[in-house]
Design a protein around this motif. Structure first.
Motif, PDB file in Angstrom:
ATOM      1  N   LEU A 144       0.336   0.607  -2.409  1.00  0.00           N
ATOM      2  CA  LEU A 144       0.894  -0.434  -1.572  1.00  0.00           C
ATOM      3  C   LEU A 144       0.348  -0.536  -0.315  1.00  0.00           C
ATOM      4  N   GLU A 146       0.371  -2.122   3.575  1.00  0.00           N
ATOM      5  CA  GLU A 146       1.153  -2.589   4.543  1.00  0.00           C
ATOM      6  C   GLU A 146       0.171  -3.418   5.424  1.00  0.00           C
ATOM      7  N   THR A 207       6.276   1.762   4.360  1.00  0.00           N
ATOM      8  CA  THR A 207       5.271   2.749   3.952  1.00  0.00           C
ATOM      9  C   THR A 207       5.959   4.390   3.798  1.00  0.00           C
ATOM     10  N   GLY A 211       6.180   4.867  -0.320  1.00  0.00           N
ATOM     11  CA  GLY A 211       5.013   6.065  -0.316  1.00  0.00           C
ATOM     12  C   GLY A 211       5.501   7.370  -1.304  1.00  0.00           C
ATOM     13  N   ALA A 219       1.071   4.672  -0.259  1.00  0.00           N
ATOM     14  CA  ALA A 219       1.447   3.671   0.560  1.00  0.00           C
ATOM     15  C   ALA A 219       0.639   3.998   1.861  1.00  0.00           C
TER      16      ALA A 219
END
Length: 257
Positions: A144, A146, A207, A211, A219
């Motif tokens: 992921l 951000e 995050t 994560g 993340a």
């Protein structure tokens, strides 16, 4: 009401852009100060900046509404992410320059904040969690990413000038050491941009919450100083400057694949 857009990709990479939106519900506009009506604290143009990630197979989730409606990168209980430091909350009352978001007496009530969580915050996070789960089920792992940006000088939030590239991994908790090392190696071998890892911006709620490297979900947050791709005063996108930055962003995202 559509509060986000989602492009579903094929690679184990999801780019989340929770502050890309600048829309305001019509009824909210007259309640805001004149300065806030310009939504100056938007992560301007990050959707355009990261559009190339489609070509890498990434999924891209973009918010539609301004963080002044609700900040999607804050916890729903509004616990501070940076205790002891100036920061903005779930439904911000202050702009990044410290000025007020709302006109006197127009701040949202507790009940209104609960409604905003329900109608704006929850759908984005449901989509985020579902897309993470889909990609994880397909690949056995997912990163992921951000994507954020901010004005490079904001004395109310931080001293001095922010580095160009601010990588955050929740002090190493939101991704594996191997991924952080690969990303840091990209930053170390380039000389175009100043950078820091886990400096002022270590990663927001998304995050930190999503994560889970031990479960194959990593993340990373990247906070860009906006001067790297746009004019911070006019909010204009600068294609030549942005193109140079995109080359570095591509290298970073490729580390995640």
């Amino acid at each position: 009401m559509d509060v986000f857009t989602l492009h579903r990709g094929t690679a184990p990479l999801l780019v989340s852009l929770p502050h890309d939106g600048s829309d305001l519900p019509p009824g909210l506009v007259p309640r805001l100060t004149e300065a806030a009506q310009r939504v100056p604290d938007t992560d301007w143009h990050v959707g355009r900046l990261y559009e190339f990630a489609r070509g890498l197979g990434a999924s891209i989730l973009r918010a539609r509404f301004s963080r002044y409606v609700i900040d999607l990168n804050r916890p729903p209980d509004d616990v501070s992410l940076y205790p002891g430091q100036n920061t903005t909350g779930l439904c911000p009352l202050h702009r990044f320059d410290g000025g007020p978001v709302y006109r006197d007496g127009q701040q949202p009530s507790v009940e209104e904040i609960v409604e905003r969580v329900q109608f704006f915050w929850r759908p984005y996070h449901d989509a985020l969690a579902d897309e993470i789960a889909r990609l994880h089920a397909q690949h056995g792992h997912v990163v992921l990413w951000e994507g954020h940006s901010i004005r490079g000088e904001l004395p109310w939030l931080f001293e001095g000038v922010l580095p160009d590239l601010n990588l955050g991994t929740a002090a190493g908790a939101s991704c594996t050491p191997a991924l952080q090392a690969r990303l840091q190696a990209v930053l170390e071998r380039q000389q175009d941009y100043t950078w820091v890892v886990n400096g002022r911006f270590k990663g927001g709620y998304i995050t930190r919450h999503y994560g889970l490297p031990a479960q194959g979900i990593e993340a990373v947050q990247l906070e860009l100083a906006q001067r790297t791709y746009m004019d911070e005063d006019s909010f204009d996108y600068l294609p030549e400057r942005a193109g140079r930055l995109q080359a570095r962003l591509r290298e970073l995202l490729e580390c995640c694949l």
